[in-house]
Design a protein around this motif. Structure first.
Motif, PDB file in Angstrom:
ATOM      1  N   ILE A   9       0.845  -1.207   0.000  1.00 41.23           N
ATOM      2  CA  ILE A   9       0.000   0.000   0.000  1.00 41.23           C
ATOM      3  C   ILE A   9       0.874   1.249   0.000  1.00 41.23           C
ATOM      4  N   GLY A  10       1.899   1.249   0.839  1.00 39.64           N
ATOM      5  CA  GLY A  10       2.792   2.401   0.912  1.00 39.64           C
ATOM      6  C   GLY A  10       3.533   2.630  -0.388  1.00 39.64           C
ATOM      7  N   GLU A  11       4.003   1.534  -1.001  1.00 42.89           N
ATOM      8  CA  GLU A  11       4.754   1.663  -2.250  1.00 42.89           C
ATOM      9  C   GLU A  11       3.860   2.153  -3.381  1.00 42.89           C
ATOM     10  N   LYS A  12       2.658   1.587  -3.476  1.00 44.75           N
ATOM     11  CA  LYS A  12       1.749   1.964  -4.567  1.00 44.75           C
ATOM     12  C   LYS A  12       1.276   3.420  -4.428  1.00 44.75           C
ATOM     13  N   ASN A  13       1.299   3.940  -3.219  1.00 43.40           N
ATOM     14  CA  ASN A  13       0.814   5.306  -2.994  1.00 43.40           C
ATOM     15  C   ASN A  13       1.947   6.278  -2.655  1.00 43.40           C
ATOM     16  N   ASP A  14       3.176   5.837  -2.939  1.00 46.81           N
ATOM     17  CA  ASP A  14       4.360   6.692  -2.802  1.00 46.81           C
ATOM     18  C   ASP A  14       4.471   7.318  -1.417  1.00 46.81           C
ATOM     19  N   ILE A  15       4.231   6.511  -0.395  1.00 46.28           N
ATOM     20  CA  ILE A  15       4.371   6.989   0.986  1.00 46.28           C
ATOM     21  C   ILE A  15       5.844   6.863   1.382  1.00 46.28           C
ATOM     22  N   GLN A  16       6.404   7.956   1.859  1.00 46.66           N
ATOM     23  CA  GLN A  16       7.833   7.995   2.177  1.00 46.66           C
ATOM     24  C   GLN A  16       8.068   8.462   3.607  1.00 46.66           C
ATOM     25  N   VAL A  17       9.172   8.019   4.177  1.00 49.63           N
ATOM     26  CA  VAL A  17       9.635   8.549   5.464  1.00 49.63           C
ATOM     27  C   VAL A  17      10.674   9.609   5.145  1.00 49.63           C
ATOM     28  N   THR A  18      10.429  10.835   5.555  1.00 53.54           N
ATOM     29  CA  THR A  18      11.346  11.928   5.237  1.00 53.54           C
ATOM     30  C   THR A  18      12.603  11.846   6.101  1.00 53.54           C
ATOM     31  N   ASP A  19      13.644  12.529   5.627  1.00 53.11           N
ATOM     32  CA  ASP A  19      14.893  12.579   6.400  1.00 53.11           C
ATOM     33  C   ASP A  19      14.653  13.233   7.763  1.00 53.11           C
ATOM     34  N   GLU A  20      13.791  14.251   7.779  1.00 54.25           N
ATOM     35  CA  GLU A  20      13.500  14.948   9.046  1.00 54.25           C
ATOM     36  C   GLU A  20      12.819  14.007  10.041  1.00 54.25           C
ATOM     37  N   GLU A  21      11.887  13.193   9.555  1.00 57.68           N
ATOM     38  CA  GLU A  21      11.187  12.243  10.436  1.00 57.68           C
ATOM     39  C   GLU A  21      12.146  11.205  10.989  1.00 57.68           C
ATOM     40  N   LEU A  22      13.026  10.718  10.140  1.00 56.33           N
ATOM     41  CA  LEU A  22      13.999   9.731  10.591  1.00 56.33           C
ATOM     42  C   LEU A  22      14.982  10.343  11.571  1.00 56.33           C
ATOM     43  N   GLN A  23      15.355  11.592  11.303  1.00 58.08           N
ATOM     44  CA  GLN A  23      16.291  12.293  12.194  1.00 58.08           C
ATOM     45  C   GLN A  23      15.673  12.478  13.576  1.00 58.08           C
ATOM     46  N   ARG A  24      14.395  12.851  13.626  1.00 57.55           N
ATOM     47  CA  ARG A  24      13.718  13.009  14.923  1.00 57.55           C
ATOM     48  C   ARG A  24      13.680  11.685  15.682  1.00 57.55           C
ATOM     49  N   ALA A  25      13.394  10.603  14.963  1.00 57.56           N
ATOM     50  CA  ALA A  25      13.349   9.283  15.603  1.00 57.56           C
ATOM     51  C   ALA A  25      14.723   8.902  16.142  1.00 57.56           C
ATOM     52  N   LEU A  26      15.754   9.252  15.393  1.00 54.66           N
ATOM     53  CA  LEU A  26      17.114   8.942  15.831  1.00 54.66           C
ATOM     54  C   LEU A  26      17.457   9.719  17.098  1.00 54.66           C
ATOM     55  N   TYR A  27      17.114  11.008  17.130  1.00 53.91           N
ATOM     56  CA  TYR A  27      17.413  11.819  18.314  1.00 53.91           C
ATOM     57  C   TYR A  27      16.604  11.347  19.527  1.00 53.91           C
TER      58      TYR A  27
END
Length: 449
Positions: free
Chosen positions: A364-382
């Protein structure tokens, strides 16, 4: 390169790949000719080292590198030409006895690759999904109750004359000893303790009752057998205590001044913050309940064969966790009124559900081009880094240099974004419930998991 399909059964695939020895020899010549321009070998001028000499010195090492690259490139090309999506990295089988001949240039490269392909399925119409969202309305009484608890935890204390009673706060210096010797972490110059709070080791607080400011006492007790510090557990100890101050509890008046004492502007702001915290707490439970309903709906709708290796990998993770939990809690299958075989069958179903839903959400995510942004990943990392005070830099470097670990941070963000996407299209209706009803619903979901 010649590709021959030797197995196509369900999701299983096996391909035989042949690369002529002449192709490998040509790659080796290209490699050595490139090396010739860079090689700096004693006795030869730069760029004038004979290829035969280079082959004698580096031929086997070069061929090993060429083989590795050729296998990787040919497997990737074979899959792309077949327009297939392997569930996991294909397994390569190259007999050892053949490898020696190939390295020597005496045989064609011939190997097999086996893999499971991802299943194909249609994305359902999400508008047909109906979800009931349980919402807790926060009553003013609930907010007042929480503020009263805050007031209780911020009770003012006033120094008093006379002996300490239960509920009084004692300020003291103390030194803990075992066999007459002070032990690490057992001393404080200005320790504060509210008598009756149970903050110290059992028996400690009781021996301070009736002491006054200036009094000294040797407190004798034994650490509990299950005390977290193993070197102290079960040990007899003494504490040399000097009471510096005895203060009696007052009563906090919940007003604007009280709120200002907490660093806020007013009582209204305190109420607003407390309400927000309660709503956030129950909002998380509401989200959990809604997501569980959605996943159940998807699980009911989709039924397809699963990649065997992917399923086995997930089951191994689930079962390892089960074994660790049972060992930690000193439980047996008999204690759970089941057998190992029955438990494995039950947890295999859980693994199947996880894999199936994971594939569905991913598609579903791939077919609808759902992406995790760099900012979202950075927040999760912090957020992750902050969980390890004092080790922030090491944890940060670990995730930055470990793609698999970084993927483990990305996965839950991606899943939540796909869930949000589906919920926007589904029919979601709110239902007002009490907090007890919401907690019961969530508990039932966890029991069924």
């Amino acid at each position: 390169m010649q590709v021959t399909e030797t197995l196509a059964e369900g999701l299983k695939r096996e391909l035989k790949i042949d690369v002529p020895a002449n192709d490998l020899a040509s790659k080796l010549d290209d490699y050595l000719n490139e090396l010739k321009t860079k090689a700096n070998i004693k006795g030869f001028r730069p760029g004038k080292v004979p290829v035969g000499h280079l082959k004698k010195m580096y031929g086997r090492q070069a061929m090993a590198e060429i083989l590795s690259n050729t296998i990787q490139e040919s497997t990737q090309k074979a899959v792309e030409e077949r327009s297939e999506r392997p569930a996991l990295t294909p397994e390569i089988d190259l007999p050892e006895e053949d490898a020696e001949k190939i390295l020597a240039g005496d045989a064609d490269l011939s190997f097999t690759m086996t893999y499971d392909v991802l299943p194909e399925f249609e994305i359902m119409d999400f508008s047909g999904i109906e979800i009931e969202r349980p919402v807790v309305e926060i009553a003013d009484e609930e907010v007042d109750q929480q503020i009263a608890e805050i007031a209780k935890n911020n009770t003012p204390f006033d120094t008093k004359d006379g002996p300490a009673e239960s509920g009084d706060r004692i300020t003291m210096s103390y030194v803990g000893k075992i066999d007459g010797e002070p032990f690490e972490g057992g001393a404080d110059e200005n320790g504060m303790l509210v008598l009756g709070s149970g903050q110290f080791i059992p028996g400690f607080e009781d021996q301070l009752i009736n002491l006054k400011a200036g009094d000294e006492k040797v407190v004798e007790l034994t650490f509990p057998e299950d005390y977290p510090a193993a070197h102290l557990a079960g040990k007899a100890a003494t504490f040399d205590v000097t009471v510096k101050d005895v203060a009696a509890p007052g009563e906090a008046t919940v007003d604007d001044d009280f709120a200002k004492g907490l660093g806020l502007e007013s009582l209204d702001q305190l109420k607003e913050i407390v309400r927000g915290q309660i709503e956030s707490q129950f909002g998380a439970l509401t989200r959990q309940r809604v997501k569980r309903q959605l996943l159940d709906k998807l699980d009911e709708h989709y039924s397809f064969d699963l990649p065997e290796k992917l399923l086995e990998s997930e089951f191994d993770v689930v079962w390892r966790q089960v074994e660790e939990d049972m060992k930690r809690n000193e439980k047996t299958f008999e204690d759970e009124e089941t057998t190992e075989e029955e438990a494995k069958a039950e947890y295999r179903k859980i693994a199947e559900r996880r894999v199936r839903l994971g594939l569905v959400l991913s598609e579903i995510g791939e077919k609808n081009d759902i992406q995790v942004t760099d900012e979202e990943l950075q927040r999760a990392l912090y957020d992750r880094v902050r969980q390890f005070p004092g080790q922030e830099q090491q944890v940060f470097e670990f995730y930055k240099n470990n793609q698999q670990a970084l993927a483990s941070l990305r996965a839950p963000i991606y899943e939540e974004k796909v869930v949000d996407y589906i919920l926007e299209l589904a029919k979601v209706s709110d239902k007002t419930v009490t907090k007890e009803e919401l907690e019961k619903l969530v508990a039932e979901d966890e029991d069924d998991a």
